[in-house]
Design a protein around this motif. Sequence first.
Motif, PDB file in Angstrom:
ATOM      1  N   PHE A 337      -6.628 -11.055   2.020  1.00 22.41           N
ATOM      2  CA  PHE A 337      -6.292 -11.240   3.629  1.00 22.41           C
ATOM      3  C   PHE A 337      -5.738 -12.578   3.821  1.00 22.41           C
ATOM      4  O   PHE A 337      -6.355 -13.624   3.477  1.00 22.41           O
ATOM      5  N   LYS A 338      -4.799 -12.799   4.382  1.00 21.33           N
ATOM      6  CA  LYS A 338      -3.851 -13.881   4.802  1.00 21.33           C
ATOM      7  C   LYS A 338      -4.008 -14.183   6.442  1.00 21.33           C
ATOM      8  O   LYS A 338      -3.321 -13.582   7.078  1.00 21.33           O
ATOM      9  N   GLU A 339      -4.867 -15.101   6.678  1.00 18.67           N
ATOM     10  CA  GLU A 339      -4.828 -15.763   7.935  1.00 18.67           C
ATOM     11  C   GLU A 339      -5.157 -14.430   9.062  1.00 18.67           C
ATOM     12  O   GLU A 339      -4.489 -14.256  10.020  1.00 18.67           O
ATOM     13  N   PHE A 350     -13.207 -12.392  17.506  1.00 19.02           N
ATOM     14  CA  PHE A 350     -14.072 -12.134  16.723  1.00 19.02           C
ATOM     15  C   PHE A 350     -13.845 -12.642  15.105  1.00 19.02           C
ATOM     16  O   PHE A 350     -14.669 -13.576  14.677  1.00 19.02           O
ATOM     17  N   ILE A 351     -12.871 -11.938  14.339  1.00 22.56           N
ATOM     18  CA  ILE A 351     -12.294 -12.465  13.222  1.00 22.56           C
ATOM     19  C   ILE A 351     -11.063 -13.449  13.326  1.00 22.56           C
ATOM     20  O   ILE A 351     -10.187 -12.847  14.174  1.00 22.56           O
ATOM     21  N   THR A 376     -16.173  -4.168   9.425  1.00 26.33           N
ATOM     22  CA  THR A 376     -14.705  -4.235  10.182  1.00 26.33           C
ATOM     23  C   THR A 376     -13.869  -4.563   9.057  1.00 26.33           C
ATOM     24  O   THR A 376     -12.617  -4.198   9.262  1.00 26.33           O
ATOM     25  N   LEU A 377     -14.152  -5.544   8.170  1.00 24.71           N
ATOM     26  CA  LEU A 377     -12.960  -5.791   7.037  1.00 24.71           C
ATOM     27  C   LEU A 377     -12.741  -4.767   6.393  1.00 24.71           C
ATOM     28  O   LEU A 377     -11.484  -4.376   6.206  1.00 24.71           O
ATOM     29  N   ASP A 544     -20.962 -13.719  11.596  1.00 27.68           N
ATOM     30  CA  ASP A 544     -20.111 -14.147  13.163  1.00 27.68           C
ATOM     31  C   ASP A 544     -18.886 -13.942  12.798  1.00 27.68           C
ATOM     32  O   ASP A 544     -17.880 -14.718  13.411  1.00 27.68           O
ATOM     33  N   GLY A 545     -18.507 -12.912  11.862  1.00 28.96           N
ATOM     34  CA  GLY A 545     -17.000 -12.775  11.766  1.00 28.96           C
ATOM     35  C   GLY A 545     -16.155 -13.769  10.868  1.00 28.96           C
ATOM     36  O   GLY A 545     -15.146 -13.888  10.794  1.00 28.96           O
TER      37      GLY A 545
END
Length: 574
Positions: A337-339, A350-351, A376-377, A544-545
Amino acid sequence: MKIKRVMKLLKPYRFRFFLMLLFAVISVVATLLTPILIGEGVDQLVGPGAVKFARLRQIMIVIAVVVLISALAQWLMSLTINYITYNVVRNMRSQAFAHLQKLPLGYVDDHPAGDIISRLTTDIDQFSDGMLMGFTQFFTGILTIIGTILFMLSIHPQITLVVLVLTPLSFFVAGFIARRTYSLFKQQAEARGEMTGMVQEMVGNQGLVKVFNREVELEERFGEINERLNTTSVRATFFSSLVNPSTRFINGLVSTGVCIYGAFVCLSGGITIGALASFMNYAYQYTKPFNEISGVITELQNALACGGRVFDFLETEIITEGPELKKMDAVRGAVAFKEVAFSYDKAKPFIEHMNINTKPGERVALVGPTGCGKSTLINLLMRFYEIDSGAITVDETDIRTYTRGSLREHFGMVLQETWLKRGTVAENIAYGKPSATLAEIQEAAKSAHAHNFIMRLEKGYDTVISENGGNLSAGQKQLLCIARVFLVRPPMLILDEATSSIDTRTELMVQDALKLLMTGRSSFVVAHRLSTIKEADKILVMRDGKIIESGKHEELLAKNGFYAQLYASQFAQS
Protein backbone atom coordinates in the motif's frame (compact mmCIF):
# COMPACT_ATOMS: atom_id res chain seq x y z
CA MET A 1 -35.97 10.22 -21.23
CA LYS A 2 -38.05 7.25 -20.01
CA ILE A 3 -39.81 6.97 -23.38
CA LYS A 4 -36.40 6.88 -25.08
CA ARG A 5 -35.36 4.03 -22.79
CA VAL A 6 -38.58 2.17 -23.64
CA MET A 7 -37.99 2.61 -27.37
CA LYS A 8 -34.44 1.32 -26.92
CA LEU A 9 -35.83 -1.81 -25.25
CA LEU A 10 -38.24 -2.28 -28.17
CA LYS A 11 -35.54 -1.87 -30.83
CA PRO A 12 -34.67 -5.60 -31.16
CA TYR A 13 -38.39 -6.28 -31.79
CA ARG A 14 -39.09 -3.39 -34.15
CA PHE A 15 -40.26 -5.72 -36.96
CA ARG A 16 -42.81 -7.39 -34.66
CA PHE A 17 -43.67 -3.99 -33.22
CA PHE A 18 -44.53 -2.60 -36.66
CA LEU A 19 -46.37 -5.84 -37.41
CA MET A 20 -48.41 -5.26 -34.26
CA LEU A 21 -49.17 -1.70 -35.44
CA LEU A 22 -50.28 -3.08 -38.82
CA PHE A 23 -52.67 -5.53 -37.14
CA ALA A 24 -53.97 -2.66 -34.99
CA VAL A 25 -54.65 -0.55 -38.10
CA ILE A 26 -56.44 -3.46 -39.81
CA SER A 27 -58.54 -4.10 -36.70
CA VAL A 28 -59.53 -0.44 -36.33
CA VAL A 29 -60.34 0.03 -40.02
CA ALA A 30 -62.45 -3.14 -40.08
CA THR A 31 -64.26 -2.06 -36.91
CA LEU A 32 -64.99 1.39 -38.35
CA LEU A 33 -66.34 -0.05 -41.60
CA THR A 34 -69.08 -1.89 -39.71
CA PRO A 35 -71.21 1.17 -38.72
CA ILE A 36 -71.33 2.52 -42.28
CA LEU A 37 -72.48 -0.90 -43.48
CA ILE A 38 -75.08 -1.07 -40.72
CA GLY A 39 -76.36 2.38 -41.70
CA GLU A 40 -76.69 1.30 -45.31
CA GLY A 41 -78.54 -1.79 -44.13
CA VAL A 42 -80.98 0.35 -42.12
CA ASP A 43 -81.70 2.39 -45.23
CA GLN A 44 -82.71 -0.84 -46.98
CA LEU A 45 -85.35 -1.42 -44.29
CA VAL A 46 -87.07 1.99 -44.16
CA GLY A 47 -88.66 4.32 -46.62
CA PRO A 48 -91.29 3.80 -49.29
CA GLY A 49 -91.43 0.51 -51.16
CA ALA A 50 -90.54 -3.04 -50.25
CA VAL A 51 -87.51 -4.10 -48.22
CA LYS A 52 -84.54 -4.75 -50.52
CA PHE A 53 -83.68 -8.26 -49.31
CA ALA A 54 -81.05 -8.96 -51.98
CA ARG A 55 -78.98 -5.90 -51.12
CA LEU A 56 -79.55 -6.49 -47.39
CA ARG A 57 -78.21 -10.03 -47.76
CA GLN A 58 -75.06 -8.74 -49.49
CA ILE A 59 -74.50 -6.16 -46.74
CA MET A 60 -74.89 -8.82 -44.02
CA ILE A 61 -72.28 -11.04 -45.71
CA VAL A 62 -69.85 -8.12 -45.99
CA ILE A 63 -70.44 -7.25 -42.30
CA ALA A 64 -69.69 -10.85 -41.29
CA VAL A 65 -66.43 -10.85 -43.30
CA VAL A 66 -65.38 -7.47 -41.86
CA VAL A 67 -66.12 -8.58 -38.28
CA LEU A 68 -64.12 -11.79 -38.86
CA ILE A 69 -61.17 -9.81 -40.21
CA SER A 70 -61.33 -7.44 -37.23
CA ALA A 71 -61.38 -10.35 -34.73
CA LEU A 72 -58.48 -12.10 -36.47
CA ALA A 73 -56.43 -8.90 -36.54
CA GLN A 74 -57.07 -8.30 -32.82
CA TRP A 75 -56.00 -11.87 -31.99
CA LEU A 76 -52.77 -11.54 -34.00
CA MET A 77 -52.14 -8.13 -32.42
CA SER A 78 -52.50 -9.64 -28.94
CA LEU A 79 -50.15 -12.51 -29.77
CA THR A 80 -47.54 -10.08 -31.06
CA ILE A 81 -47.70 -7.65 -28.16
CA ASN A 82 -47.55 -10.52 -25.65
CA TYR A 83 -44.42 -11.87 -27.35
CA ILE A 84 -42.82 -8.42 -27.26
CA THR A 85 -43.86 -7.79 -23.66
CA TYR A 86 -42.54 -11.01 -22.16
CA ASN A 87 -39.26 -10.79 -24.07
CA VAL A 88 -38.73 -7.17 -23.03
CA VAL A 89 -39.41 -8.13 -19.40
CA ARG A 90 -36.95 -11.02 -19.69
CA ASN A 91 -34.31 -8.71 -21.17
CA MET A 92 -34.91 -6.05 -18.53
CA ARG A 93 -34.50 -8.53 -15.70
CA SER A 94 -31.39 -10.01 -17.29
CA GLN A 95 -29.95 -6.55 -17.86
CA ALA A 96 -30.78 -5.46 -14.32
CA PHE A 97 -29.28 -8.59 -12.76
CA ALA A 98 -26.14 -8.31 -14.92
CA HIS A 99 -25.89 -4.65 -13.87
CA LEU A 100 -26.19 -5.71 -10.24
CA GLN A 101 -23.15 -7.95 -10.66
CA LYS A 102 -21.10 -4.98 -11.91
CA LEU A 103 -22.17 -2.49 -9.27
CA PRO A 104 -19.64 -1.61 -6.57
CA LEU A 105 -20.33 -3.03 -3.13
CA GLY A 106 -20.90 0.52 -1.94
CA TYR A 107 -24.22 0.63 -3.77
CA VAL A 108 -25.39 -2.65 -2.24
CA ASP A 109 -24.29 -1.46 1.20
CA ASP A 110 -26.18 1.84 0.84
CA HIS A 111 -29.47 0.38 -0.44
CA PRO A 112 -31.73 -2.12 1.37
CA ALA A 113 -31.62 -5.55 -0.24
CA GLY A 114 -35.41 -5.70 -0.34
CA ASP A 115 -35.62 -2.45 -2.30
CA ILE A 116 -33.20 -3.81 -4.92
CA ILE A 117 -35.23 -7.03 -5.11
CA SER A 118 -38.43 -5.00 -5.50
CA ARG A 119 -36.94 -3.11 -8.45
CA LEU A 120 -35.90 -6.32 -10.19
CA THR A 121 -39.23 -8.09 -9.66
CA THR A 122 -42.34 -6.09 -8.77
CA ASP A 123 -41.38 -2.83 -10.50
CA ILE A 124 -40.50 -4.60 -13.76
CA ASP A 125 -43.83 -6.46 -13.65
CA GLN A 126 -45.73 -3.23 -13.06
CA PHE A 127 -43.81 -1.56 -15.86
CA SER A 128 -44.54 -4.31 -18.37
CA ASP A 129 -48.24 -4.54 -17.49
CA GLY A 130 -48.85 -0.81 -17.63
CA MET A 131 -46.51 0.33 -20.37
CA LEU A 132 -46.42 -2.41 -22.98
CA MET A 133 -49.78 -4.09 -22.49
CA GLY A 134 -51.55 -0.72 -22.29
CA PHE A 135 -49.78 0.60 -25.35
CA THR A 136 -52.03 -1.32 -27.73
CA GLN A 137 -55.14 0.21 -26.16
CA PHE A 138 -53.59 3.65 -26.37
CA PHE A 139 -52.57 3.23 -30.02
CA THR A 140 -55.81 1.64 -31.16
CA GLY A 141 -57.73 4.29 -29.22
CA ILE A 142 -55.93 7.11 -31.06
CA LEU A 143 -56.50 5.38 -34.42
CA THR A 144 -60.18 4.91 -33.59
CA ILE A 145 -60.59 8.60 -32.70
CA ILE A 146 -58.93 9.73 -35.94
CA GLY A 147 -60.87 7.21 -38.03
CA THR A 148 -64.24 8.06 -36.53
CA ILE A 149 -63.66 11.77 -37.13
CA LEU A 150 -62.95 11.09 -40.81
CA PHE A 151 -66.04 8.90 -41.19
CA MET A 152 -68.25 11.41 -39.35
CA LEU A 153 -66.98 14.25 -41.55
CA SER A 154 -67.88 12.20 -44.60
CA ILE A 155 -71.46 11.78 -43.30
CA HIS A 156 -72.22 15.30 -41.99
CA PRO A 157 -69.57 17.95 -41.14
CA GLN A 158 -71.94 20.15 -39.06
CA ILE A 159 -72.89 17.36 -36.65
CA THR A 160 -69.23 16.43 -36.42
CA LEU A 161 -68.48 19.94 -35.11
CA VAL A 162 -70.76 19.27 -32.12
CA VAL A 163 -68.57 16.28 -31.25
CA LEU A 164 -65.28 18.11 -31.76
CA VAL A 165 -66.27 21.17 -29.73
CA LEU A 166 -66.91 19.05 -26.62
CA THR A 167 -63.87 16.78 -27.10
CA PRO A 168 -61.16 19.00 -25.47
CA LEU A 169 -62.97 18.69 -22.14
CA SER A 170 -62.04 14.98 -21.99
CA PHE A 171 -58.37 15.74 -22.66
CA PHE A 172 -58.35 18.49 -20.05
CA VAL A 173 -59.90 16.31 -17.35
CA ALA A 174 -57.69 13.28 -18.11
CA GLY A 175 -54.51 15.37 -18.24
CA PHE A 176 -55.38 17.29 -15.08
CA ILE A 177 -55.82 14.12 -13.04
CA ALA A 178 -52.90 12.24 -14.64
CA ARG A 179 -50.42 14.94 -13.61
CA ARG A 180 -51.42 14.41 -9.99
CA THR A 181 -51.35 10.62 -10.02
CA TYR A 182 -47.74 10.16 -11.18
CA SER A 183 -46.18 11.38 -7.91
CA LEU A 184 -48.62 9.24 -5.93
CA PHE A 185 -47.75 6.10 -7.88
CA LYS A 186 -44.06 6.89 -7.41
CA GLN A 187 -44.56 7.15 -3.64
CA GLN A 188 -46.50 3.88 -3.78
CA ALA A 189 -43.61 2.09 -5.54
CA GLU A 190 -41.09 3.48 -3.03
CA ALA A 191 -43.19 2.41 -0.04
CA ARG A 192 -43.64 -1.05 -1.57
CA GLY A 193 -39.86 -1.34 -2.01
CA GLU A 194 -39.30 -0.25 1.62
CA MET A 195 -41.77 -2.88 2.82
CA THR A 196 -40.12 -5.60 0.73
CA GLY A 197 -36.77 -4.59 2.19
CA MET A 198 -38.01 -4.80 5.76
CA VAL A 199 -39.72 -8.16 5.25
CA GLN A 200 -36.62 -9.61 3.56
CA GLU A 201 -34.45 -8.34 6.40
CA MET A 202 -36.70 -9.67 9.13
CA VAL A 203 -37.28 -13.10 7.56
CA GLY A 204 -33.53 -13.64 7.38
CA ASN A 205 -33.00 -12.63 11.03
CA GLN A 206 -36.02 -13.99 12.88
CA GLY A 207 -33.85 -15.66 15.50
CA LEU A 208 -32.17 -12.39 16.43
CA VAL A 209 -35.53 -10.60 16.53
CA LYS A 210 -36.93 -13.13 19.00
CA VAL A 211 -33.79 -13.16 21.17
CA PHE A 212 -34.07 -9.41 21.77
CA ASN A 213 -37.88 -9.40 21.97
CA ARG A 214 -38.23 -6.88 19.16
CA GLU A 215 -41.45 -8.34 17.77
CA VAL A 216 -43.70 -5.53 19.02
CA GLU A 217 -41.41 -2.74 17.81
CA LEU A 218 -41.07 -4.37 14.39
CA GLU A 219 -44.82 -4.84 14.13
CA GLU A 220 -45.22 -1.13 14.83
CA ARG A 221 -42.59 -0.23 12.24
CA PHE A 222 -44.20 -2.56 9.70
CA GLY A 223 -47.58 -1.08 10.53
CA GLU A 224 -46.25 2.43 9.87
CA ILE A 225 -44.85 1.41 6.45
CA ASN A 226 -47.99 -0.57 5.67
CA GLU A 227 -50.20 2.40 6.60
CA ARG A 228 -48.09 4.71 4.42
CA LEU A 229 -48.37 2.26 1.53
CA ASN A 230 -52.11 1.99 2.13
CA THR A 231 -52.54 5.77 2.19
CA THR A 232 -50.56 6.40 -0.99
CA SER A 233 -52.22 3.45 -2.77
CA VAL A 234 -55.73 4.61 -1.84
CA ARG A 235 -54.98 8.20 -2.89
CA ALA A 236 -53.39 7.09 -6.17
CA THR A 237 -56.28 4.74 -6.92
CA PHE A 238 -58.87 7.36 -5.93
CA PHE A 239 -57.47 10.11 -8.14
CA SER A 240 -56.80 7.74 -11.05
CA SER A 241 -60.34 6.33 -10.77
CA LEU A 242 -61.78 9.83 -11.25
CA VAL A 243 -60.60 9.85 -14.84
CA ASN A 244 -63.01 7.24 -16.18
CA PRO A 245 -66.29 8.56 -14.72
CA SER A 246 -65.29 12.14 -15.58
CA THR A 247 -64.64 11.30 -19.22
CA ARG A 248 -67.79 9.15 -19.34
CA PHE A 249 -69.82 12.15 -18.18
CA ILE A 250 -68.34 14.31 -20.91
CA ASN A 251 -68.88 11.56 -23.45
CA GLY A 252 -72.52 11.41 -22.36
CA LEU A 253 -72.78 15.11 -23.15
CA VAL A 254 -71.31 14.43 -26.60
CA SER A 255 -73.82 11.66 -27.32
CA THR A 256 -76.72 13.80 -26.11
CA GLY A 257 -75.66 16.70 -28.31
CA VAL A 258 -75.33 14.44 -31.35
CA CYS A 259 -78.77 12.88 -30.75
CA ILE A 260 -80.58 16.20 -30.43
CA TYR A 261 -78.87 18.03 -33.28
CA GLY A 262 -78.80 14.95 -35.53
CA ALA A 263 -82.55 14.41 -35.07
CA PHE A 264 -83.32 17.92 -36.31
CA VAL A 265 -81.00 17.48 -39.30
CA CYS A 266 -82.66 14.14 -40.12
CA LEU A 267 -86.17 15.66 -39.88
CA SER A 268 -85.14 18.44 -42.26
CA GLY A 269 -83.89 15.86 -44.74
CA GLY A 270 -80.21 16.62 -44.27
CA ILE A 271 -79.32 12.94 -43.75
CA THR A 272 -81.07 9.60 -43.92
CA ILE A 273 -82.12 7.53 -40.92
CA GLY A 274 -79.42 4.99 -41.78
CA ALA A 275 -76.77 7.72 -41.97
CA LEU A 276 -77.90 9.02 -38.55
CA ALA A 277 -77.69 5.48 -37.16
CA SER A 278 -74.15 5.22 -38.55
CA PHE A 279 -73.27 8.61 -37.10
CA MET A 280 -74.59 7.65 -33.67
CA ASN A 281 -72.53 4.49 -33.81
CA TYR A 282 -69.43 6.48 -34.75
CA ALA A 283 -70.13 9.00 -32.00
CA TYR A 284 -70.20 6.13 -29.50
CA GLN A 285 -67.03 4.60 -30.94
CA TYR A 286 -65.44 8.06 -30.88
CA THR A 287 -66.11 8.56 -27.17
CA LYS A 288 -65.33 4.99 -26.11
CA PRO A 289 -61.53 5.26 -26.66
CA PHE A 290 -61.45 8.26 -24.31
CA ASN A 291 -62.65 6.01 -21.51
CA GLU A 292 -60.10 3.35 -22.42
CA ILE A 293 -57.31 5.87 -22.85
CA SER A 294 -58.12 7.42 -19.48
CA GLY A 295 -57.66 4.00 -17.89
CA VAL A 296 -54.48 3.44 -19.87
CA ILE A 297 -53.12 6.80 -18.73
CA THR A 298 -53.53 5.66 -15.13
CA GLU A 299 -51.65 2.46 -15.90
CA LEU A 300 -48.99 4.42 -17.76
CA GLN A 301 -48.46 6.68 -14.75
CA ASN A 302 -47.90 3.63 -12.56
CA ALA A 303 -45.71 2.04 -15.23
CA LEU A 304 -43.57 5.16 -15.64
CA ALA A 305 -43.13 5.46 -11.88
CA CYS A 306 -42.04 1.82 -11.57
CA GLY A 307 -40.02 1.96 -14.78
CA GLY A 308 -38.28 5.08 -13.52
CA ARG A 309 -37.04 3.16 -10.48
CA VAL A 310 -35.72 0.38 -12.71
CA PHE A 311 -34.06 2.83 -15.11
CA ASP A 312 -32.52 4.74 -12.19
CA PHE A 313 -31.05 1.44 -11.04
CA LEU A 314 -29.75 0.63 -14.54
CA GLU A 315 -28.25 4.11 -14.84
CA THR A 316 -26.32 3.77 -11.59
CA GLU A 317 -22.70 4.40 -12.46
CA ILE A 318 -20.49 1.34 -12.66
CA ILE A 319 -16.74 1.26 -12.95
CA THR A 320 -16.11 -0.22 -16.37
CA GLU A 321 -12.97 -2.07 -17.33
CA GLY A 322 -11.25 -0.94 -20.50
CA PRO A 323 -9.55 -3.21 -23.04
CA GLU A 324 -6.15 -1.95 -21.88
CA LEU A 325 -6.43 -3.89 -18.62
CA LYS A 326 -4.48 -7.12 -18.45
CA LYS A 327 -4.99 -10.42 -16.71
CA MET A 328 -2.92 -11.23 -13.66
CA ASP A 329 -0.68 -14.21 -14.32
CA ALA A 330 1.49 -16.10 -11.84
CA VAL A 331 2.45 -13.89 -8.90
CA ARG A 332 5.00 -14.01 -6.11
CA GLY A 333 2.71 -12.20 -3.69
CA ALA A 334 4.54 -9.03 -2.66
CA VAL A 335 1.73 -6.66 -1.66
CA ALA A 336 2.21 -2.96 -0.96
CA PHE A 337 0.00 0.00 0.00
CA LYS A 338 1.60 3.28 -1.10
CA GLU A 339 0.19 6.52 0.31
CA VAL A 340 -3.31 5.06 0.12
CA ALA A 341 -6.25 7.27 1.09
CA PHE A 342 -9.87 6.18 1.33
CA SER A 343 -13.07 7.23 3.06
CA TYR A 344 -16.67 6.02 2.83
CA ASP A 345 -17.92 9.56 3.38
CA LYS A 346 -15.74 12.05 1.51
CA ALA A 347 -16.50 14.67 4.15
CA LYS A 348 -15.01 12.44 6.86
CA PRO A 349 -11.45 11.24 6.10
CA PHE A 350 -10.77 7.71 7.29
CA ILE A 351 -7.62 6.14 5.86
CA GLU A 352 -4.86 8.61 4.95
CA HIS A 353 -1.24 8.09 3.88
CA MET A 354 -1.44 4.33 4.45
CA ASN A 355 1.86 2.56 3.71
CA ILE A 356 2.28 -1.22 3.99
CA ASN A 357 4.97 -3.49 2.52
CA THR A 358 4.77 -7.27 2.65
CA LYS A 359 7.13 -9.86 1.23
CA PRO A 360 6.12 -12.86 -0.90
CA GLY A 361 4.87 -15.70 1.28
CA GLU A 362 4.67 -13.49 4.36
CA ARG A 363 1.91 -14.02 6.88
CA VAL A 364 0.50 -10.63 7.89
CA ALA A 365 -2.00 -10.20 10.72
CA LEU A 366 -4.32 -7.20 11.10
CA VAL A 367 -5.51 -6.49 14.63
CA GLY A 368 -7.29 -3.66 16.37
CA PRO A 369 -10.63 -2.64 17.83
CA THR A 370 -13.89 -2.86 15.85
CA GLY A 371 -14.15 -0.16 13.18
CA CYS A 372 -10.43 0.54 13.00
CA GLY A 373 -10.23 -0.31 9.27
CA LYS A 374 -9.09 -3.95 9.12
CA SER A 375 -11.88 -5.16 6.83
CA THR A 376 -11.63 -1.93 4.83
CA LEU A 377 -8.04 -2.75 3.89
CA ILE A 378 -9.18 -6.17 2.70
CA ASN A 379 -12.00 -4.61 0.65
CA LEU A 380 -9.54 -2.20 -0.97
CA LEU A 381 -7.08 -4.99 -1.73
CA MET A 382 -9.85 -7.00 -3.41
CA ARG A 383 -11.11 -3.85 -5.19
CA PHE A 384 -14.56 -4.14 -3.67
CA TYR A 385 -14.05 -0.42 -3.10
CA GLU A 386 -11.75 1.88 -5.08
CA ILE A 387 -9.11 3.94 -3.30
CA ASP A 388 -9.33 7.73 -3.41
CA SER A 389 -5.60 8.25 -3.97
CA GLY A 390 -2.30 6.41 -3.82
CA ALA A 391 -1.74 2.91 -5.14
CA ILE A 392 -1.99 -0.73 -4.11
CA THR A 393 0.49 -3.02 -5.86
CA VAL A 394 1.09 -6.72 -6.22
CA ASP A 395 4.67 -7.52 -7.27
CA GLU A 396 5.24 -3.78 -7.89
CA THR A 397 2.31 -3.57 -10.34
CA ASP A 398 -0.71 -1.39 -9.62
CA ILE A 399 -3.72 -3.69 -9.17
CA ARG A 400 -5.84 -1.19 -11.14
CA THR A 401 -3.99 -2.30 -14.28
CA TYR A 402 -5.46 -5.81 -13.86
CA THR A 403 -9.01 -6.92 -14.49
CA ARG A 404 -10.92 -7.41 -11.25
CA GLY A 405 -11.75 -10.99 -12.13
CA SER A 406 -8.14 -12.05 -12.66
CA LEU A 407 -7.05 -10.20 -9.50
CA ARG A 408 -9.64 -11.95 -7.35
CA GLU A 409 -8.79 -15.34 -8.86
CA HIS A 410 -5.43 -15.09 -7.10
CA PHE A 411 -6.98 -14.57 -3.67
CA GLY A 412 -8.76 -17.08 -1.49
CA MET A 413 -11.11 -15.58 1.08
CA VAL A 414 -12.71 -17.02 4.18
CA LEU A 415 -14.89 -14.47 5.94
CA GLN A 416 -16.47 -14.43 9.36
CA GLU A 417 -19.87 -14.13 7.67
CA THR A 418 -20.46 -17.36 5.77
CA TRP A 419 -22.44 -17.71 2.56
CA LEU A 420 -23.75 -20.90 0.99
CA LYS A 421 -26.07 -21.28 -1.98
CA ARG A 422 -28.95 -23.70 -2.33
CA GLY A 423 -27.46 -26.88 -3.76
CA THR A 424 -25.50 -29.95 -2.74
CA VAL A 425 -22.60 -29.90 -0.33
CA ALA A 426 -20.26 -30.81 -3.20
CA GLU A 427 -21.54 -27.92 -5.34
CA ASN A 428 -20.95 -25.47 -2.50
CA ILE A 429 -17.39 -26.62 -1.92
CA ALA A 430 -16.71 -26.49 -5.67
CA TYR A 431 -18.18 -22.97 -6.01
CA GLY A 432 -14.77 -21.54 -6.94
CA LYS A 433 -13.79 -24.53 -9.09
CA PRO A 434 -16.88 -26.05 -10.74
CA SER A 435 -14.76 -28.52 -12.73
CA ALA A 436 -13.37 -30.18 -9.60
CA THR A 437 -13.76 -33.93 -9.30
CA LEU A 438 -15.42 -35.58 -6.31
CA ALA A 439 -12.03 -36.85 -5.17
CA GLU A 440 -10.64 -33.31 -5.15
CA ILE A 441 -13.70 -32.04 -3.26
CA GLN A 442 -13.36 -34.78 -0.65
CA GLU A 443 -9.65 -34.07 -0.25
CA ALA A 444 -10.38 -30.37 0.35
CA ALA A 445 -13.09 -31.25 2.87
CA LYS A 446 -10.68 -33.57 4.72
CA SER A 447 -8.07 -30.80 4.87
CA ALA A 448 -10.71 -28.47 6.36
CA HIS A 449 -11.83 -31.23 8.79
CA ALA A 450 -15.33 -31.11 7.30
CA HIS A 451 -15.36 -34.63 5.82
CA ASN A 452 -16.58 -36.38 8.96
CA PHE A 453 -19.68 -34.26 9.53
CA ILE A 454 -20.46 -34.32 5.78
CA MET A 455 -20.48 -38.12 5.78
CA ARG A 456 -22.92 -38.06 8.69
CA LEU A 457 -25.42 -36.13 6.58
CA GLU A 458 -28.28 -38.02 4.96
CA LYS A 459 -26.73 -38.21 1.48
CA GLY A 460 -23.17 -37.18 2.23
CA TYR A 461 -21.74 -34.88 -0.42
CA ASP A 462 -25.01 -35.10 -2.37
CA THR A 463 -27.04 -33.67 0.51
CA VAL A 464 -28.96 -30.59 -0.61
CA ILE A 465 -28.60 -27.72 1.81
CA SER A 466 -31.10 -24.88 1.97
CA GLU A 467 -30.43 -21.27 1.06
CA ASN A 468 -27.48 -19.91 3.07
CA GLY A 469 -27.09 -23.31 4.74
CA GLY A 470 -30.10 -22.95 7.00
CA ASN A 471 -30.03 -26.68 7.91
CA LEU A 472 -26.37 -26.57 9.05
CA SER A 473 -24.78 -25.14 12.17
CA ALA A 474 -22.67 -21.98 12.00
CA GLY A 475 -19.50 -24.00 12.52
CA GLN A 476 -20.38 -26.51 9.78
CA LYS A 477 -21.07 -23.68 7.33
CA GLN A 478 -17.72 -22.11 8.11
CA LEU A 479 -15.91 -25.42 7.57
CA LEU A 480 -17.49 -25.69 4.12
CA CYS A 481 -16.31 -22.16 3.31
CA ILE A 482 -12.80 -23.09 4.42
CA ALA A 483 -12.96 -26.23 2.28
CA ARG A 484 -13.64 -24.00 -0.75
CA VAL A 485 -10.29 -22.32 -0.27
CA PHE A 486 -8.48 -25.61 0.21
CA LEU A 487 -9.92 -26.78 -3.12
CA VAL A 488 -8.80 -23.71 -5.08
CA ARG A 489 -5.43 -23.25 -3.30
CA PRO A 490 -4.81 -19.68 -4.53
CA PRO A 491 -1.40 -17.99 -4.29
CA MET A 492 -2.68 -15.41 -1.76
CA LEU A 493 -5.05 -15.83 1.18
CA ILE A 494 -7.36 -13.57 3.17
CA LEU A 495 -8.75 -14.95 6.43
CA ASP A 496 -11.20 -12.71 8.29
CA GLU A 497 -11.95 -14.44 11.59
CA ALA A 498 -12.05 -17.68 9.60
CA THR A 499 -12.50 -19.94 12.64
CA SER A 500 -14.76 -17.76 14.79
CA SER A 501 -17.74 -20.16 14.72
CA ILE A 502 -15.84 -23.42 15.18
CA ASP A 503 -15.48 -25.31 18.44
CA THR A 504 -12.08 -25.16 20.15
CA ARG A 505 -10.98 -28.73 19.31
CA THR A 506 -11.88 -28.40 15.63
CA GLU A 507 -10.36 -24.91 15.53
CA LEU A 508 -6.97 -26.28 16.59
CA MET A 509 -7.08 -28.84 13.77
CA VAL A 510 -8.24 -26.27 11.21
CA GLN A 511 -5.58 -23.81 12.35
CA ASP A 512 -2.95 -26.48 11.74
CA ALA A 513 -4.41 -27.11 8.27
CA LEU A 514 -4.48 -23.38 7.52
CA LYS A 515 -0.85 -23.04 8.59
CA LEU A 516 0.03 -25.71 6.08
CA LEU A 517 -2.07 -23.95 3.41
CA MET A 518 -0.45 -20.57 4.17
CA THR A 519 3.04 -21.95 3.82
CA GLY A 520 4.65 -20.22 0.83
CA ARG A 521 1.57 -18.08 0.26
CA SER A 522 1.10 -14.39 1.07
CA SER A 523 -1.60 -14.29 3.71
CA PHE A 524 -3.61 -11.55 5.40
CA VAL A 525 -5.27 -12.63 8.63
CA VAL A 526 -7.84 -10.44 10.37
CA ALA A 527 -8.16 -11.57 13.96
CA HIS A 528 -9.77 -10.48 17.22
CA ARG A 529 -8.44 -13.44 19.17
CA LEU A 530 -4.76 -12.59 19.38
CA SER A 531 -3.83 -16.14 20.35
CA THR A 532 -4.45 -17.20 16.73
CA ILE A 533 -1.84 -14.87 15.21
CA LYS A 534 1.16 -15.35 17.52
CA GLU A 535 3.17 -16.99 14.74
CA ALA A 536 2.46 -14.28 12.14
CA ASP A 537 5.52 -12.89 10.35
CA LYS A 538 4.18 -9.37 10.79
CA ILE A 539 1.41 -7.94 12.93
CA LEU A 540 -0.11 -4.60 11.96
CA VAL A 541 -1.93 -2.90 14.82
CA MET A 542 -4.64 -0.50 13.64
CA ARG A 543 -6.70 2.19 15.31
CA ASP A 544 -8.92 4.85 13.69
CA GLY A 545 -7.78 3.97 10.16
CA LYS A 546 -4.07 4.20 10.98
CA ILE A 547 -1.31 1.67 11.61
CA ILE A 548 0.06 2.61 15.01
CA GLU A 549 2.34 -0.39 15.62
CA SER A 550 4.04 -3.05 13.52
CA GLY A 551 6.20 -6.05 14.32
CA LYS A 552 6.14 -9.66 15.52
CA HIS A 553 4.22 -10.84 18.56
CA GLU A 554 7.11 -10.82 21.01
CA GLU A 555 8.41 -7.48 19.71
CA LEU A 556 5.05 -5.80 20.18
CA LEU A 557 4.67 -7.20 23.69
CA ALA A 558 8.11 -5.87 24.55
CA LYS A 559 7.08 -2.38 23.40
CA ASN A 560 4.29 -2.45 26.00
CA GLY A 561 2.10 -0.37 23.72
CA PHE A 562 -1.46 -0.67 22.39
CA TYR A 563 -0.98 -4.27 21.22
CA ALA A 564 0.28 -5.27 24.67
CA GLN A 565 -2.83 -3.70 26.19
CA LEU A 566 -5.10 -5.62 23.81
CA TYR A 567 -3.27 -8.86 24.55
CA ALA A 568 -3.37 -8.30 28.29
CA SER A 569 -7.10 -7.54 28.20
CA GLN A 570 -7.77 -10.92 26.55
CA PHE A 571 -5.56 -12.91 28.90
CA ALA A 572 -5.91 -10.91 32.09
CA GLN A 573 -7.26 -13.86 34.06
CA SER A 574 -4.36 -16.07 33.07
